[in-house]
Design an enzyme around this catalytic site. Structure first.
Site, mmCIF file in Angstrom:
data_model
loop_
_atom_site.group_PDB
_atom_site.id
_atom_site.type_symbol
_atom_site.label_atom_id
_atom_site.label_comp_id
_atom_site.label_asym_id
_atom_site.label_seq_id
_atom_site.Cartn_x
_atom_site.Cartn_y
_atom_site.Cartn_z
ATOM 1 N N HIS A 282 -7.191 -4.729 10.338
ATOM 2 C CA HIS A 282 -6.959 -4.458 8.908
ATOM 3 C C HIS A 282 -5.673 -5.117 8.424
ATOM 4 O O HIS A 282 -4.738 -5.331 9.190
ATOM 5 C CB HIS A 282 -7.007 -2.961 8.589
ATOM 6 N N ASN B 209 -7.385 -2.897 14.531
ATOM 7 C CA ASN B 209 -8.790 -3.152 14.171
ATOM 8 C C ASN B 209 -8.918 -4.319 13.190
ATOM 9 O O ASN B 209 -9.977 -4.530 12.604
ATOM 10 C CB ASN B 209 -9.438 -1.887 13.584
ATOM 11 N N ASP C 202 0.819 -1.217 0.000
ATOM 12 C CA ASP C 202 0.000 0.000 0.000
ATOM 13 C C ASP C 202 0.851 1.265 0.000
ATOM 14 O O ASP C 202 2.080 1.194 0.179
ATOM 15 C CB ASP C 202 -0.970 -0.004 1.199
ATOM 16 N N GLU D 218 -9.590 -1.811 5.482
ATOM 17 C CA GLU D 218 -10.197 -1.519 6.777
ATOM 18 C C GLU D 218 -11.444 -2.381 6.998
ATOM 19 O O GLU D 218 -11.979 -2.959 6.043
ATOM 20 C CB GLU D 218 -10.595 -0.035 6.823
#
Ligand code: GLP
Length: 249
Positions: free
Chosen positions: A138, A136, A67, A143
């Site tokens: 990801h 979280n 990314d 996400e």
């Protein structure tokens, strides 16, 4: 999913570097998928040391990063491009043309995503994909709520990720880009022959437990890794502390 609990972060780095090293020794033109964040920094340090002692040669290796922040040029100090050069590429003998990182400041971001996806396909996929994990759940910048069928695309960062990554931007969340380019979950699942996920520290303990033992749900993007044929999770004791099943090595 094979889960290895390392005694501490240093062991996690050593174990993951050994997987990469062994593979590159056997396949000189290996394709590696790389991740950013604090967790893989020790892995990269170990790979640099292995390179310096002549145990690993990167001259024929190709890499694809997961990314990049949208809007940041490759030379921007907080770009993932800059990060990768600082922590790995400038210290090893990679050929610049073999390094692939999405170009975050391409004005044609949609086209950039498509080209990136095609490049991975044309390279024949990824032999070993290194992943970190967000608190979280990801992976990359996929996400919670991301579709499992997603390909490389423009993503919106969640508020919790913006807060978590603000530490790289002098602690100011306002400076963290709101958008990024990320390999999609389908890209990761389909193209990676072996996924190695690294997790360190108690702030990852919930995410690791849900990823490995919870239901497969888009609320925890990493949980889809339960469906991949070859995943090695290397977690240190703090990150592994909430795992319930006690059969991990
Ligand atoms: C970022 C990256 C992820 C990485 C995550 C965790 O959001 N896009 O690929 O896994 O951070 O980073 P850290 O290892 O610093 O906790």
């Amino acid at each position: 999913m094979r889960i290895i609990v390392a005694d501490h972060y240093e062991e996690l780095c050593k174990l993951s570097a050994n997987i990469v090293k062994k593979h590159v020794q056997e396949k000189k033109d290996a394709v590696l998928g790389l991740a950013t964040g604090s967790t893989p920094v020790g892995l990269y340090k170990q790979l640099i040391s292995d390179y310096q002692s002549g145990e690993i040669d990167f001259s024929k290796v190709t890499t694809f990063n997961l990314d990049e922040y949208a809007g940041l040029s490759p030379s921007h100090p907080q770009s993932y491009n800059h990060f990768m050069h600082e922590y790995l590429f400038q210290h090893i003998n990679m050929q610049p043309g073999h390094i692939h990182i999405p170009q975050g400041d391409n004005p044609q971001l949609e086209a950039e995503c498509k080209v990136y996806e095609d490049l991975i396909r044309r390279a024949g996929g990824i032999d070993i994909q290194i992943l970190g994990i967000g608190a979280n759940g990801h992976i990359g910048f996929n996400e919670p709520g991301s579709d499992f069928e997603d390909r490389t695309r423009i993503v919106k960062l969640s508020e919790s990720t913006i807060q978590a990554n603000a530490r790289f931007f002098g602690g100011d969340p306002v400076l963290v880009p709101r958008l990024a380019i990320s390999m999609g979950i389908q890209t990761i699942l389909e193209f990676s022959r072996h996924i190695v996920l690294l997790a360190s520290g108690e702030e990852k303990a919930d995410a690791i437990q849900k990823m490995a033992e919870g239901p497969v749900t888009t609320d925890v993007p990493a949980s889809i890794l339960q469906k991949h044929h070859l995943v090695t999770v290397i977690a240190d004791q703090k990150a592994a502390q909430k795992l319930k099943i006690e059969t991990y090595s």
